[in-house]
Design a protein around this motif. Structure first.
Motif, PDB file in Angstrom:
ATOM      1  N   GLU A 112     -61.455  44.141  23.165  1.00 34.50           N
ATOM      2  CA  GLU A 112     -61.493  44.592  24.560  1.00 34.50           C
ATOM      3  C   GLU A 112     -60.341  44.045  25.392  1.00 34.50           C
ATOM      4  O   GLU A 112     -59.784  44.763  26.241  1.00 34.50           O
ATOM      5  N   SER A 113     -59.948  42.799  25.153  1.00 42.07           N
ATOM      6  CA  SER A 113     -59.079  42.118  26.121  1.00 42.07           C
ATOM      7  C   SER A 113     -57.657  41.832  25.643  1.00 42.07           C
ATOM      8  O   SER A 113     -56.817  41.458  26.470  1.00 42.07           O
ATOM      9  N   PHE A 114     -57.373  41.990  24.355  1.00 39.76           N
ATOM     10  CA  PHE A 114     -55.995  41.753  23.922  1.00 39.76           C
ATOM     11  C   PHE A 114     -55.053  42.879  24.350  1.00 39.76           C
ATOM     12  O   PHE A 114     -53.947  42.593  24.855  1.00 39.76           O
ATOM     13  N   PRO A 115     -55.399  44.159  24.169  1.00 39.25           N
ATOM     14  CA  PRO A 115     -54.463  45.223  24.558  1.00 39.25           C
ATOM     15  C   PRO A 115     -54.003  45.176  26.015  1.00 39.25           C
ATOM     16  O   PRO A 115     -52.808  45.357  26.291  1.00 39.25           O
ATOM     17  N   PRO A 116     -54.896  44.920  27.005  1.00 40.80           N
ATOM     18  CA  PRO A 116     -54.408  44.855  28.388  1.00 40.80           C
ATOM     19  C   PRO A 116     -53.407  43.728  28.609  1.00 40.80           C
ATOM     20  O   PRO A 116     -52.429  43.906  29.351  1.00 40.80           O
ATOM     21  N   LEU A 117     -53.616  42.579  27.974  1.00 43.77           N
ATOM     22  CA  LEU A 117     -52.674  41.471  28.138  1.00 43.77           C
ATOM     23  C   LEU A 117     -51.343  41.802  27.481  1.00 43.77           C
ATOM     24  O   LEU A 117     -50.283  41.567  28.080  1.00 43.77           O
ATOM     25  N   GLU A 118     -51.376  42.353  26.297  1.00 42.53           N
ATOM     26  CA  GLU A 118     -50.126  42.679  25.616  1.00 42.53           C
ATOM     27  C   GLU A 118     -49.345  43.740  26.393  1.00 42.53           C
ATOM     28  O   GLU A 118     -48.119  43.652  26.530  1.00 42.53           O
ATOM     29  N   ALA A 119     -50.050  44.746  26.926  1.00 43.61           N
ATOM     30  CA  ALA A 119     -49.391  45.797  27.710  1.00 43.61           C
ATOM     31  C   ALA A 119     -48.756  45.210  28.972  1.00 43.61           C
ATOM     32  O   ALA A 119     -47.620  45.561  29.337  1.00 43.61           O
ATOM     33  N   ALA A 120     -49.458  44.310  29.653  1.00 36.22           N
ATOM     34  CA  ALA A 120     -48.926  43.706  30.874  1.00 36.22           C
ATOM     35  C   ALA A 120     -47.720  42.828  30.573  1.00 36.22           C
ATOM     36  O   ALA A 120     -46.759  42.790  31.350  1.00 36.22           O
ATOM     37  N   LEU A 121     -47.754  42.145  29.446  1.00 37.47           N
ATOM     38  CA  LEU A 121     -46.622  41.291  29.081  1.00 37.47           C
ATOM     39  C   LEU A 121     -45.409  42.127  28.693  1.00 37.47           C
ATOM     40  O   LEU A 121     -44.269  41.758  28.980  1.00 37.47           O
ATOM     41  N   ARG A 122     -45.647  43.254  28.058  1.00 34.85           N
ATOM     42  CA  ARG A 122     -44.536  44.169  27.739  1.00 34.85           C
ATOM     43  C   ARG A 122     -43.903  44.710  29.030  1.00 34.85           C
ATOM     44  O   ARG A 122     -42.682  44.842  29.123  1.00 34.85           O
ATOM     45  N   THR A 123     -44.749  45.019  30.009  1.00 36.68           N
ATOM     46  CA  THR A 123     -44.226  45.483  31.299  1.00 36.68           C
ATOM     47  C   THR A 123     -43.380  44.396  31.951  1.00 36.68           C
ATOM     48  O   THR A 123     -42.296  44.677  32.494  1.00 36.68           O
TER      49      THR A 123
END
Length: 306
Positions: free
Chosen positions: A208-219
């Motif tokens: 649930e929570s890894f994809p949002p963090l990875e996406a935000a860090l890529r941004t």
């Protein structure tokens, strides 16, 4: 190679010298063997609400490979993908994924690349960003410690007790972390303090929570003026993810707060021996980027920067 549940469930091997001499062939052999083991376990417990996998042994590269790297990243992905497809057809299962992958007994498996590769297959992943164990108790410490707690607070016992009590998988994951902290405090504290042994354990809400963090860090990376500054910031943080996310000078104040909050959502459960040791690694908060050097920066940021 065999798996047990009440009695021997299956047996594989010995494998040939040809397989033993080839990491690729050994990985394939083990993938196929564990695929059969998971299939047989599923047949034994077709109505299971939760499915957990605990591996007790050494850590490796923390890159998504299983069993000290013996099963390659690609073979691990194939194995877990096939198994989650089976789970998706179970009407009794609470989730179409593995409920919990427990790597809490393995050294330094709590790394970004591990979560990047495995988060899609498990609702929770338990792991440590530090070396695990290494306790060398003196005779006096052994005499005064309540050794019965080692079994009582062990991961397998904690998972079993939680499942039998009808706890949710969220509660079970939290219980593993709490039990580990209690074990350090009630059994090993004198040894930990004397040896100055840093220990940690984290429960990650991976799917649930890894994809949002990875996406935000890529941004954040894509909007950073200097890629070199991004890399240097990670190195200055000694590849500790939380320390790096907290750097407002890299991400900007508002985005840094967002990243830290996303990190806390990913790692809601954490325990460590920081209060017991006089020399704590200055950059250790439960999750690290993989090293590109030998246990030192630079950090491997390819999953974010590519």
């Amino acid at each position: 190679l065999h798996a047990k549940q009440d009695r021997r469930l299956a047996e594989f091997g010995p494998w040939s010298d040809e397989v033993d001499g080839s990491p690729e062939k050994l990985s394939t052999f083990l993938r196929e063997a564990f695929q059969e083991i998971l299939h047989l376990a599923n047949q034994r417990a077709p109505d299971a609400k939760y499915v957990t996998l605990t591996y007790s042994g050494h850590g490796a590269r923390a890159d998504g490979a299983l069993f000290q790297g013996a099963v390659s990243v690609s073979d691990t992905s194939t194995l877990l993908q096939n198994f989650t497809q089976v789970l998706s057809t179970k009407t009794s299962a609470e989730s179409p994924r593995i409920s919990l992958l427990n790597f809490g007994g393995n050294c330094a498996e709590a790394r970004w690349n591990m979560l990047h590769e495995l988060h899609a297959f498990a609702d929770w992943i338990v792991a440590s960003d530090l070396d695990v164990g290494g306790f060398q108790m003196t005779p006096e410490e052994s005499k005064t410690a309540d050794m019965s707690l080692i079994k009582k607070l062990g991961d397998l016992k904690t998972i079993k007790n939680g499942a039998e009590a009808g706890e949710s998988i969220n509660q079970i994951a939290a219980s593993i972390v709490r039990a580990k902290g209690e074990l350090w405090e009630k059994v090993y504290q004198p040894t930990i303090s004397r040896q100055k042994l840093p220990q940690s354990i984290s429960a990650f809400k991976s799917f649930e929570s890894f994809p949002p963090l990875e996406a935000a860090l890529r941004t954040s990376y894509s909007q950073t003026a200097s890629a070199d500054a991004f890399d240097k910031g990670a190195s200055d943080a000694m590849c500790d993810v939380f320390s790096f996310l907290s750097m407002a000078e890299i991400h900007g104040a508002e985005r840094s707060v967002e990243l830290v909050n996303l990190f806390k959502a990913l790692r809601p459960e954490y325990s460590s021996t920081q209060s017991m040791v006089s020399e704590w690694p200055s950059k250790s908060n439960g999750l690290g980027f993989n090293w590109r050097g030998w246990k030192e920066p630079p950090c491997d940021l390819q999953p974010i920067t590519n």
